[in-house]
Write a protein that holds these residues in place. Structure first.
Motif, PDB file in Angstrom:
ATOM      1  N   THR A 180      53.388  11.583 -11.438  1.00 38.54           N
ATOM      2  CA  THR A 180      52.011  11.696 -11.266  1.00 38.54           C
ATOM      3  C   THR A 180      51.878  13.516 -11.298  1.00 38.54           C
ATOM      4  N   ASP A 183      46.965   7.588  -7.363  1.00 44.86           N
ATOM      5  CA  ASP A 183      47.476   8.468  -8.489  1.00 44.86           C
ATOM      6  C   ASP A 183      46.334   8.200  -9.445  1.00 44.86           C
ATOM      7  N   GLU A 243      52.212   5.372 -16.320  1.00 48.61           N
ATOM      8  CA  GLU A 243      53.197   5.678 -15.314  1.00 48.61           C
ATOM      9  C   GLU A 243      53.630   4.133 -14.507  1.00 48.61           C
TER      10      GLU A 243
HETATM   11 MG   LIG Z   1      52.900   8.444  -8.797  1.00 52.12          MG
END
Ligand SMILES: [Mg+2]
Ligand SMILES: Nc1nc2c(ncn2[C@@H]2O[C@H](COP(=O)(O)OP(=O)(O)O)[C@@H](O)[C@H]2O)c(=O)[nH]1
Ligand SMILES: [Zn+2]
Lengths: 283, 117
Positions: A110, A138, A183
């Protein structure tokens, strides 16, 4: 069971958006819609083979019926792979370059996104899919940068799959000629097996994790297209042999591209971004 | 633990096929899981029995065949057994190794029981 709406959707994954607390969408695959892949299944069963070695012996069968062996030769991950290919086709048609970021929890995925997105944004529209078991933390961090983002909460699930990404993409307003950063859930094992339809898999390790990580998790390093060694600002404080780590990684995958960065200080990012921009041009 | 979601998809695929074939139940499932496939067979067996509860495959015996990894050298063409830890050509020490087997992950066959009417 969903803690937001109390429904008991089996699959577990939920999509959420930062700043829209009442938005949430369950990812379910409507299991009963059949995959459009009923091609090669023209009854291999003609091989009407007799039951082989297994169930013989004791006559504790419940039924008096006959048993029959049916050859499938079907890839276990076929369903995911087919959907991943659909995602890939969609991305390609719209010139969306999708990156799948993979690492252990805390390697800096992140943070890296927070750092590179402002640098890339002037050149290309960026959107982000965040995968975590719980929270929109996030996604909130990415939302603060002003780019479209959606959070997938996988609940007990330990990886994103192609279906979750397919649903998330429908909820994101992706532009043509853009960059999509996905992600994945922090985990170096399971996500390696699930193709999402990305153009490239990016594995991130940090210098606090030990230089034998590629040997411990070879499948992930084998599947990855590039490896980013993060937190190099900490090298003076930890025992970590960069050359050895790189060598270990190359043993597992000799095609692996290798970069060394600090998402905190920005060191090394220019080199990687240069590489990325080239890939975007040729995309 | 990805073995659980994988076990569920195996059970789904097995049930779908068994239904098409008019099975009363499934008594055996044969898998091919290469040593390099990234799957833990013991863990998969455990998850399979959990995932199969209440399905046609509830009593199915899961048999797993595990082919060894084989690599082929991109420099000298030699083939040899590999696991990822030693993916280096024993002939010329090249690291340009292509995996030619060991990554299989297939449902090979199922054995179904039909009602004997
Ligand atoms: Mg993360
Ligand atoms: N020193 C240092 N810390 C970093 C770096 N990148 C990330 N971190 C820290 O590592 C922790 C985990 O980062 P995060 O981006 O949340 O990791 P993720 O779980 O992979 O998304 C945070 O405390 C970050 O501030 C880096 O390059 N150097
Ligand atoms: Zn050789």
């Amino acid at each position: 069971m969903c803690d937001t709406c109390g429904c008991s959707d089996g699959s577990g994954a939920v999509l959420r958006k930062p700043g829209e607390s009442d938005y949430h969408l369950h990812v379910s695959d409507g299991t009963h819609e059949h995959t459009p892949s009923h091609t090669g299944e023209e009854h291999h069963s003609s091989a009407n083979v007799q039951e082989g070695s297994h169930n013989h012996g004791h006559g504790h069968h419940h039924h008096e019926g006959s048993s029959r062996k049916i050859v499938l030769e079907q890839d276990v991950l076929q369903k995911n792979n087919l959907l991943a290919e659909r995602n890939r086709g969609y991305f390609e048609a719209r010139h969306i370059f999708a990156l799948n970021f993979l690492s252990s929890p805390g390697s800096g995925k992140t943070t890296l996104l927070e750092k590179i997105i402002p640098l890339l944004q002037q050149r290309i529209p960026v959107a982000v899919i965040e995968g975590d078991q719980q929270t929109t933390n996030d996604a909130d961090r990415i939302h603060a940068l002003g780019v479209p983002v959606i959070q997938i909460n996988t609940g007990s699930g330990c990886h994103l799959d192609a279906l979750m990404v397919n649903r998330a993409v429908k909820e994101l307003d992706l532009q043509d000629n853009s960059l999509l950063c996905i992600e994945n859930v922090g985990n170096l094992v399971c996500p390696a097996l699930f193709d999402l339809g990305e153009a490239l898999k990016v594995v991130i390790i940090s210098v606090t994790e030990g230089d034998d990580k590629p040997m411990k998790y070879p499948t992930m390093f084998h599947e990855a297209d590039l490896c980013i060694l993060n937190k190099i600002d900490l090298l003076p404080y930890v025992e970590f042999d960069v050359a050895k780590c790189r060598e270990n990684a190359m043993r597992v995958n000799h095609h692996l591209e290798w970069f060394e960065v600090s998402a905190k200080t920005g060191e090394g990012l220019a080199v990687w971004l240069e590489w990325l921009k080239k890939r975007l041009l040729h995309h | 633990m990805h073995e659980m979601s994988i076990a569920i998809s195996i059970v789904e695929a097995v049930e779908t096929k068994a239904r098409e074939e008019g099975a009363a139940r499934v008594s055996g499932v044969d898998l091919l899981v290469g040593k390099l496939a990234g799957i833990e067979p013991e863990s998969l067996k455990f998850c399979f029995s959990a995932a199969a509860k209440g399905t046609l495959a509830e009593e199915a015996l899961l048999a797993i065949e595990e082919p060894e990894g084989t690599g082929e050298c991109g420099e000298c063409g030699m083939t040899f057994p590999v696991n990822f830890y030693y993916a280096e050509c024993p002939g010329c020490r090249s690291l340009r190794i292509k995996i030619i087997s060991g990554e299989e992950f297939l449902i090979q066959s199922i054995t179904i029981e039909e009602e004997g009417e």
